[in-house]
Structure formats: structure tokens, C-alpha cells
Design an enzyme around this catalytic site. Structure first.
Site, PDB file in Angstrom:
ATOM      1  N   LYS A  68       0.855  -1.197   0.000  1.00 19.94           N
ATOM      2  CA  LYS A  68       0.000   0.000   0.000  1.00 19.94           C
ATOM      3  C   LYS A  68       0.887   1.242   0.000  1.00 19.94           C
ATOM      4  O   LYS A  68       1.793   1.371   0.836  1.00 19.94           O
ATOM      5  CB  LYS A  68      -0.886  -0.040   1.248  1.00 19.94           C
ATOM      6  CG  LYS A  68      -2.192   0.693   1.149  1.00 19.94           C
ATOM      7  CD  LYS A  68      -3.055   0.364   2.371  1.00 19.94           C
ATOM      8  CE  LYS A  68      -4.352   1.112   2.359  1.00 19.94           C
ATOM      9  NZ  LYS A  68      -5.098   0.918   3.608  1.00 19.94           N
TER      10      LYS A  68
HETATM   11  O1  G3P Z   1      -7.804   1.772   5.196  1.00 21.21           O
HETATM   12  C1  G3P Z   1      -8.119   3.087   4.969  1.00 21.21           C
HETATM   13  C2  G3P Z   1      -9.501   3.552   5.318  1.00 21.21           C
HETATM   14  O2  G3P Z   1     -10.462   2.579   5.127  1.00 21.21           O
HETATM   15  C3  G3P Z   1      -9.611   4.398   6.525  1.00 21.21           C
HETATM   16  O3  G3P Z   1     -10.921   4.624   6.968  1.00 21.21           O
HETATM   17  O4  G3P Z   1     -12.558   5.425   8.647  1.00 21.21           O
HETATM   18  O5  G3P Z   1     -10.111   5.918   8.970  1.00 21.21           O
HETATM   19  O6  G3P Z   1     -11.417   7.078   7.204  1.00 21.21           O
HETATM   20  P1  G3P Z   1     -11.266   5.821   7.996  1.00 21.21           P
END
Ligand code: G3P
Length: 217
Positions: free
Chosen positions: A83
Site C-alpha cells: 500500500k
Molecule cells: O484503510 C483506509 C480507510 O479505510 C480508513 O478509513 O474510517 O479511517 O477514514 P477511515
């Protein structure tokens, strides 16, 4: 649509993996922090458990260092997906790593132009962040739709991995638009199974069944 679990919590991933509905896992530095575990150890455990790709994120900011970290992460297991952040350095690292045959996931995507660049860089997955756009009053689903149109216009093979998913409705909307994958926290994936009428109907069936006095086994 494939389902990835957005978590580095081994127990939560194992519980969902047992359903047979999980196609992969995504992690990020914040999720590693939350797990309280060593990145190499916890990622190895997840890779051993899940058949599909497991995204592990580099933390370097310059191309050469990103490539070195990506190679190190890829040594963990065959199903590692490297990633990388959507910066010019990240795109250059993506191009180099995909050319060498590694799976890549370009993350922190907030615009269609960024997604176009990631596809040009040969990314296996592009991760547009829906919830974080919604947080600033921009409709994250519009971005998924724009990327779908652009990728289909040119037959790009990069898969749209809808990320930063916060609700079961996000899952439905991403599926309606045609995202290839959605990554969501375990509670969101579980919430997709819930419906008040299912609970009510099951309760009524159980009460009537008890009155029959019968058994199936
Ligand atoms: O893996 C990245 C992503 O899904 C993060 O989500 O909820 O931290 O914006 P969030």
C-alpha cells in the site's frame, strides 16, 4: 463485489474470515497502532489466516525508500499487497513495484484525477476514501462513480477499492455504482446482515414452531 476487512485486529478478522465471506484485508499505520502489535508479526498472522490479498502500508515518503519498504513487506507472505500513498513519489514507487510483479494498493485517493494517475501507474487497487470526503461535505460516492466511468472509458484494469467506509449504506451504494471491492471495519460488514423485520419474523417463526411440538433433528 469483493469484501476486504479494514482492520489489523486478528480476532475480529478471524471471526469474519470463518464466514467464508472475506476476500482480503486492508491495514494502515493507524490500524497497526490500534492493534498494539508489531507490524511484521501481525501482518504475517493475518496473511496466514486469509487467502486473499492483505494490504500493508509503507511509511516512507520518498520513492526509493518506499520501494525498499515495499519489498520488505512483500517478504512477509505471497499475498501481501503493497500500500502506497497517492503522492508523486508513491506513484513512482507504484510503477516500479507493479513492473516487478508486486500487487499494489494506492491509498488516500480523494479525486478522480488522482485515480487516473494511479491507473496509469499500474496500481492493482485504487483506494478512494468515501467517509473522509463525506466528513467535509463532499459526496464520497460521486468520486466512486467518476472513477468507475473513467476506468471503464479506457478499460483500465486497476480495481476500485472503496475505502473509509463507515456504514452498511456505504456498502450498498458502492455496490450499486460497481466498485470492484469495498473494505470496511468488521462492525460494518456484520451490520449488513441486520434487519428489524428479519428479527421480528424469526421471533414469530420460533414461537409458532415451539407450539407444534416438533423437532427436525
Ligand atoms: O484503510 C483506509 C480507510 O479505510 C480508513 O478509513 O474510517 O479511517 O477514514 P477511515
Amino acid at each position: 463485489m469483493k469484501f476486504f476487512v479494514d482492520s489489523a485486529d486478528v480476532e475480529a478478522i478471524a471471526e469474519l474470515n470463518d464466514t467464508g465471506l472475506v476476500d482480503g484485508v486492508t491495514t494502515n499505520p493507524s490500524l497497526i497502532l490500534k492493534s498494539g502489535r508489531d507490524i511484521l508479526e501481525v501482518t504475517k498472522e493475518i496473511c496466514d489466516m486469509v487467502d486473499g490479498p492483505v494490504s500493508a502500508e509503507v511509511v516512507a515518503l520518498e520513492t526509493e525508500a518506499m520501494i525498499a519498504e515495499g519489498r520488505k513487506l512483500a517478504e512477509i507472505a505471497e499475498n501481501i499487497c503493497i500500500k502506497l500513498p497517492l503522492t508523486m513519489d508513491g506513484l513512482k514507487a507504484c510503477k516500479a513495484l507493479t513492473s516487478d510483479g508486486f500487487k499494489t494498493n494506492v491509498t488516500l485517493c480523494f479525486s478522480a484525477n488522482q485515480a487516473l494517475l494511479a491507473a496509469k501507474a499500474g496500481a492493482t487497487y485504487i483506494s478512494p476514501f468515501i467517509g473522509r470526503l463525506d466528513d467535509i461535505n463532499i459526496d464520497g460516492m460521486d468520486l466512486i462513480a467518476d472513477i468507475r466511468t473513467i476506468y471503464d472509458n479506457y478499460d483500465f484494469q486497476t480495481q476500485i477499492l472503496a475505502a473509509s467506509i463507515r456504514s452498511a449504506n456505504h456498502m450498498k451504494d458502492a455496490a450499486l455504482i460497481g466498485a470492484d471491492v469495498a473494505t470496511a471495519p468488521p462492525n460494518v460488514i456484520k451490520a449488513m446482515a441486520n434487519h428489524v423485520l428479519t428479527d421480528k419474523g424469526l421471533d414469530a417463526f420460533m414461537k409458532d414452531w415451539a407450539k407444534t411440538g416438533q423437532k427436525i433433528l
